[in-house]
Design a protein around this motif. Structure first.
Motif, PDB file in Angstrom:
ATOM      1  N   THR A   1      -1.184  -9.974  -2.183  1.00 20.85           N
ATOM      2  CA  THR A   1      -1.045  -8.529  -2.261  1.00 20.85           C
ATOM      3  C   THR A   1      -0.010  -7.941  -2.938  1.00 20.85           C
ATOM      4  O   THR A   1       0.945  -8.546  -3.197  1.00 20.85           O
ATOM      5  N   ASP A   2       0.242  -6.561  -3.044  1.00 22.75           N
ATOM      6  CA  ASP A   2       1.022  -5.976  -3.732  1.00 22.75           C
ATOM      7  C   ASP A   2       2.360  -5.769  -2.725  1.00 22.75           C
ATOM      8  O   ASP A   2       3.425  -5.637  -3.219  1.00 22.75           O
ATOM      9  N   SER A   3       2.069  -6.311  -1.609  1.00 23.00           N
ATOM     10  CA  SER A   3       3.190  -6.095  -0.509  1.00 23.00           C
ATOM     11  C   SER A   3       3.472  -7.796   0.174  1.00 23.00           C
ATOM     12  O   SER A   3       4.329  -7.606   1.036  1.00 23.00           O
ATOM     13  N   TYR A   4       2.897  -8.556  -0.282  1.00 25.05           N
ATOM     14  CA  TYR A   4       2.938 -10.060   0.034  1.00 25.05           C
ATOM     15  C   TYR A   4       3.258 -10.921  -1.017  1.00 25.05           C
ATOM     16  O   TYR A   4       2.082 -11.290  -1.502  1.00 25.05           O
ATOM     17  N   VAL A   5       3.996 -11.768  -1.283  1.00 22.99           N
ATOM     18  CA  VAL A   5       4.225 -12.638  -2.257  1.00 22.99           C
ATOM     19  C   VAL A   5       3.612 -13.890  -1.769  1.00 22.99           C
ATOM     20  O   VAL A   5       4.326 -14.563  -0.897  1.00 22.99           O
TER      21      VAL A   5
ATOM     22  N   GLU B   1      -2.385  -9.450   5.832  1.00 20.33           N
ATOM     23  CA  GLU B   1      -2.494  -9.190   4.252  1.00 20.33           C
ATOM     24  C   GLU B   1      -3.888  -9.961   3.718  1.00 20.33           C
ATOM     25  O   GLU B   1      -4.429  -9.246   2.790  1.00 20.33           O
TER      26      GLU B   1
ATOM     27  N   VAL C   1       9.591  -6.778  -3.904  1.00 21.92           N
ATOM     28  CA  VAL C   1       8.355  -6.123  -3.344  1.00 21.92           C
ATOM     29  C   VAL C   1       9.052  -5.109  -2.261  1.00 21.92           C
ATOM     30  O   VAL C   1       8.384  -3.948  -2.047  1.00 21.92           O
TER      31      VAL C   1
END
Length: 283
Positions: free
Chosen positions: A6-10, A45, A191
């Motif tokens: 996701t955009d907040s979890y690499v 996520e 992020v």
């Protein structure tokens, strides 16, 4: 239904493969790794990425497997009987559904997080084998069987405090989250702190990994602790020069309380700093 981060979890490639394999196989995903590497956040996520509701069951040392199914509130029934309440005649009024029950009867396929399963008694995982396999259980008080409407995506985290039984492990898809390497950590920082000064991050990461590699360290700082430290460095407007690699061996890092969480490790770095200063005076 695939997880691609996701955009907040690499998420690394091998982690995405593990999540999607568990979803395809309809097996619980057992996730291990150092504390602070994002095991619990992963379930959040995954649920967000695939648009599924999240049901969380956080395990404590006193948690019993039965609590995840249901509990019979005999105390409330006794009190109601003493008060002459009519609902006392229907035992269903005193059956309290647990997190597995909630996940089995959810109107939409949910993500069920069983968090820190190794905190419970050693028999806890075995006590859930049948229910997680068959996705059903029997309620003895009401003589009914609760079956999963939609098979939940089960994600189980462990900090490796206890060995888990082989019979339980056989039923899981396993993934170990390795501690992030510098390039992955850089992506994680980007992020959480978009636009942060590159020089500050470079110096902070250098100090962070040097601390983790220090011999004799009792507790290595985690990803979440690095993020806390960076937040403090930004809030206090610490100059990157104060973190430069050539100085980090001479001084304990500023705001080190975000990274070093026990007195033994603080004393270790105080000794290292003292020895470095003494060597510096001798040259």
């Amino acid at each position: 239904m695939r997880f691609e981060g996701t955009d907040s979890y690499v998420a690394t490639e091998d982690l995405m493969v593990a999540v999607n394999a568990a979803i395809t196989l309809e097996r619980p995903l057992l996730i291990k790794g150092e504390p602070g590497t994002g095991k619990t956040v992963l379930a959040h996520e995954v649920a967000r990425a695939i648009g599924a509701p999240l049901i969380e069951w956080h395990i404590k040392s006193t948690t019993k497997a039965q609590q995840g199914l249901y509990e019979y509130d005999a105390v409330s029934r006794l009190r109601d009987s003493q008060l002459g309440d009519e609902k006392v005649h229907d035992i269903k009024n005193y059956i309290v559904p647990g997190k597995l029950w909630d996940s089995f009867t959810a109107p939409q396929r949910p993500v069920l997080l069983i968090d820190e399963i190794d905190k419970a008694d050693i028999e806890f995982p075995n006590d859930l084998l049948l229910e997680l396999d068959r996705m059903e259980f029997f309620v003895y008080e009401t003589q009914e069987t609760v079956q999963a409407t939609h098979r939940p995506i089960v994600m189980i985290t462990s900090n490796n405090e206890k060995e888990l039984p082989d019979a339980f492990l056989r039923r899981c898809f396993f993934h170990y989250i390795r501690f992030p390497e510098a390039d992955t950590m850089q992506a994680i920082v980007d992020v959480h702190f978009p636009g942060i000064k590159k020089r500050l991050v470079h110096e902070a990461l250098t100090v962070f990994y040097e601390i983790r590699e220090a011999p004799g360290l009792k507790k290595k700082p985690s990803t979440s602790e690095l993020l806390d430290w960076l937040k403090l460095l930004l809030a206090e407007d610490i100059d990157p020069e104060a973190l430069r690699a050539e100085n980090s061996k001479d001084l304990i890092p500023p705001l080190h309380g975000a990274l070093l969480k026990n007195e033994q490790d603080v004393h270790l770095f105080e000794r290292l700093a003292f020895m470095a200063r003494r060597e510096g005076r001798g040259t």
